[in-house]
Scaffold this active site. Structure first.
Site, mmCIF file in Angstrom:
data_model
loop_
_atom_site.group_PDB
_atom_site.id
_atom_site.type_symbol
_atom_site.label_atom_id
_atom_site.label_comp_id
_atom_site.label_asym_id
_atom_site.label_seq_id
_atom_site.Cartn_x
_atom_site.Cartn_y
_atom_site.Cartn_z
ATOM 1 N N ASP A 11 0.830 -1.206 0.000
ATOM 2 C CA ASP A 11 0.000 0.000 0.000
ATOM 3 C C ASP A 11 0.865 1.256 0.000
ATOM 4 O O ASP A 11 1.697 1.433 0.890
ATOM 5 C CB ASP A 11 -0.898 0.042 1.239
ATOM 6 N N GLN A 102 -11.740 9.053 -0.396
ATOM 7 C CA GLN A 102 -10.609 8.322 -0.946
ATOM 8 C C GLN A 102 -10.794 8.012 -2.428
ATOM 9 O O GLN A 102 -11.915 7.868 -2.915
ATOM 10 C CB GLN A 102 -10.414 6.982 -0.219
ATOM 11 N N PHE A 106 -5.205 0.593 -8.407
ATOM 12 C CA PHE A 106 -4.645 -0.701 -8.030
ATOM 13 C C PHE A 106 -3.917 -1.337 -9.213
ATOM 14 O O PHE A 106 -4.492 -1.514 -10.296
ATOM 15 C CB PHE A 106 -5.758 -1.635 -7.546
ATOM 16 N N THR A 202 -21.644 -2.514 5.647
ATOM 17 C CA THR A 202 -20.987 -1.492 6.461
ATOM 18 C C THR A 202 -21.320 -0.114 5.901
ATOM 19 O O THR A 202 -21.416 0.080 4.687
ATOM 20 C CB THR A 202 -19.466 -1.705 6.494
ATOM 21 N N GLY A 204 -19.703 2.973 7.174
ATOM 22 C CA GLY A 204 -18.760 3.958 7.679
ATOM 23 C C GLY A 204 -19.104 4.408 9.082
ATOM 24 O O GLY A 204 -19.336 3.600 9.982
ATOM 25 N N ASP A 234 -11.635 -4.203 6.124
ATOM 26 C CA ASP A 234 -10.900 -5.456 6.291
ATOM 27 C C ASP A 234 -10.812 -5.836 7.765
ATOM 28 O O ASP A 234 -10.943 -7.011 8.128
ATOM 29 C CB ASP A 234 -9.495 -5.331 5.702
#
Length: 296
Positions: A11, A102, A106, A202, A204, A234
């Protein structure tokens, strides 16, 4: 043993004042390099929590003997890795602005080898971000499977998603991914949720929602001084799956996930502040009280 399938990555985390948008630019305030990859993050979290974990992944020739290699071995993660000669380990470039928004770019690198790999038959597996066709084959061959499309969702065809959803026991996603899957499959959210035995979404800072047996349960986020949101999802999956494997009720598993996630966001880096089980349980009790008894 929990098996986790998917990316091991490096990362590169960047802080920027704002995400500039198309045809614009900004400046980088900070740039740090950390261990990452969705599957590896989850596997590291599970191992730190004390559960046996096997990580099925593809890495480049730069990985064996690296600091990352030693870190996973020290955690006790069982590595089932294909080492692709001449390739680099997958790399994520994550840009986070002052508002917490964000954008991620990748580079698959060695992870491209998933498409050619033979899928194992597993007793208990979580399929994280990885090659869609490989995940389809894993889902079809495994006894108990959970799935998290993550940022690789755009690589799935509707047909691949349909096969996976028909062969899994738990679906994890965030709100955006849930909406995207509904669009891809032409389904209302209720219909998609009803197609899987257990769905965890989820949201946040708004926490998470567990849907099972035609009921919906809301779990608040654990409030902490968040530094970086990268890897929060994760961490949630690691906490949930570890608690689930230990035999806790699904709602308690969601709470364990929320607690682990709260540790992750307190520091920069997806694996830099993972708690062990006792540390997780201490915070759990402060926020949610005593967890219910193990049910299996």
């Amino acid at each position: 043993m929990i098996s986790v399938v998917g990316h091991t990555a490096i990362d590169h985390l960047f802080r920027v004042p704002n995400l500039p948008g198309r045809h614009n630019s900004t400046y980088i305030v900070d740039h740090q390099v950390y261990f990452g990859g969705g599957a590896a993050n989850i596997a590291a979290g599970i191992a730190m929590l004390g559960e046996k974990c096997r990580l099925i992944s593809s890495v480049g020739s730069d990985f064996p003997g690296s600091d990352y290699d030693r870190w996973l071995r020290d955690l006790g993660v069982e590595q089932d890795f294909a080492v692709v000669k001449g390739a680099r380990t997958a790399t994520a470039y994550v840009f986070t602005d002052d508002a917490g928004d964000q954008e991620t770019f990748f580079e698959w690198g060695a992870s491209a080898a998933f498409s050619r790999a033979e899928a194992p038959a597993l007793d208990f597996v979580h399929m994280a971000t990885a090659d869609p066709d490989f995940n389809v084959r894993v889902a079809q061959k495994s006894k108990f499977a959970s799935f998290d499309p993550g940022q690789d969702l755009l690589r799935y065809s509707p047909e691949q998603l349909e096969i996976i959803l028909a062969n899994i026991d738990i679906l994890f996603s965030n709100n955006h991914e849930m909406d995207r899957m509904c669009d891809m499959l032409g389904l209302e959210r209720d219909a998609l949720v009803d197609s899987v035995p257990m769905v965890v979404t989820t949201r946040g800072a708004e926490g998470s929602v567990l849907c099972m047996d035609c009921e919906e349960f809301r779990v608040p986020a654990v409030r902490v001084d968040a530094v970086d949101p990268t890897g929060a999802g994760d961490g949630y999956r690691a906490g949930f799956l570890t608690a689930f494997r230990k035999g806790y009720a699904p709602l308690d598993c969601c709470r364990a996930g929320a607690v682990v996630s709260s540790f992750v966001v307190e520091k920069v880096g997806t694996q830099t502040n993972l708690p062990d089980w006792d540390r997780m349980l201490e915070r759990y009790r402060k926020v949610f009280g005593e967890p219910g008894e193990i049910i299996v």
